[in-house]
Design a protein around this motif. Structure first.
Motif, PDB file in Angstrom:
ATOM      1  N   GLU A  67       0.836  -1.204   0.000  1.00 20.40           N
ATOM      2  CA  GLU A  67       0.000   0.000   0.000  1.00 20.40           C
ATOM      3  C   GLU A  67       0.871   1.255   0.000  1.00 20.40           C
ATOM      4  N   ILE A  68       1.963   1.247   0.745  1.00 18.72           N
ATOM      5  CA  ILE A  68       2.874   2.396   0.760  1.00 18.72           C
ATOM      6  C   ILE A  68       3.508   2.566  -0.611  1.00 18.72           C
ATOM      7  N   ILE A  69       3.965   1.499  -1.201  1.00 17.13           N
ATOM      8  CA  ILE A  69       4.570   1.569  -2.547  1.00 17.13           C
ATOM      9  C   ILE A  69       3.546   2.065  -3.548  1.00 17.13           C
ATOM     10  N   LYS A  70       2.357   1.550  -3.479  1.00 18.24           N
ATOM     11  CA  LYS A  70       1.304   1.954  -4.406  1.00 18.24           C
ATOM     12  C   LYS A  70       1.000   3.446  -4.283  1.00 18.24           C
ATOM     13  N   SER A  71       0.893   3.933  -3.060  1.00 17.06           N
ATOM     14  CA  SER A  71       0.482   5.328  -2.875  1.00 17.06           C
ATOM     15  C   SER A  71       1.621   6.307  -3.147  1.00 17.06           C
ATOM     16  N   ARG A  72       2.850   5.974  -2.824  1.00 23.78           N
ATOM     17  CA  ARG A  72       3.954   6.929  -2.978  1.00 23.78           C
ATOM     18  C   ARG A  72       4.619   6.832  -4.336  1.00 23.78           C
ATOM     19  N   LEU A  74       3.632   4.879  -7.149  1.00 25.78           N
ATOM     20  CA  LEU A  74       2.765   4.768  -8.320  1.00 25.78           C
ATOM     21  C   LEU A  74       1.711   5.865  -8.367  1.00 25.78           C
ATOM     22  N   GLY A  75       1.562   6.605  -7.297  1.00 23.53           N
ATOM     23  CA  GLY A  75       0.618   7.708  -7.266  1.00 23.53           C
ATOM     24  C   GLY A  75      -0.826   7.304  -7.150  1.00 23.53           C
ATOM     25  N   HIS A  76      -1.081   6.107  -6.783  1.00 24.17           N
ATOM     26  CA  HIS A  76      -2.473   5.659  -6.584  1.00 24.17           C
ATOM     27  C   HIS A  76      -2.924   6.048  -5.182  1.00 24.17           C
ATOM     28  N   PRO A  77      -4.188   6.465  -5.059  1.00 26.07           N
ATOM     29  CA  PRO A  77      -4.690   6.843  -3.718  1.00 26.07           C
ATOM     30  C   PRO A  77      -4.941   5.658  -2.834  1.00 26.07           C
TER      31      PRO A  77
END
Length: 77
Positions: A67-72, A74-77
């Motif tokens: 989730e951290i990788i995705k949000s930071r 990849l820019g996904h919320p």
């Protein structure tokens, strides 16, 4: 009762006594084996619980990291 009958009877009694001794020994072996198997089953259950707990924690950490990788990154919320 003749002497032959008496000797046969003594021989049969000796054989029965040996059989009873063997049966007692086998019963003792089976009891020991059951005790060892019960202890192994308890240890196995303990290991299963620990593996389940560790895998749950690892999965939780990996899910949070994803989730951290995705949000930071990849820019996904």
């Amino acid at each position: 009762m003749s002497a032959d009958d008496h000797s046969v009877l003594i021989e049969i009694r000796e054989k029965v006594a040996r059989m009873e001794t063997r049966q007692a020994y086998i019963l003792e072996l089976l009891t020991d084996h059951k005790t060892k198997m019960d202890r192994i089953e308890q240890e196995t259950h303990s290991v299963k619980v620990r593996v389940w707990l560790v895998s749950t924690i690892v999965f939780g950490v990996l899910a949070a990291a994803w989730e951290i990788i995705k949000s930071r990154l990849l820019g996904h919320p």
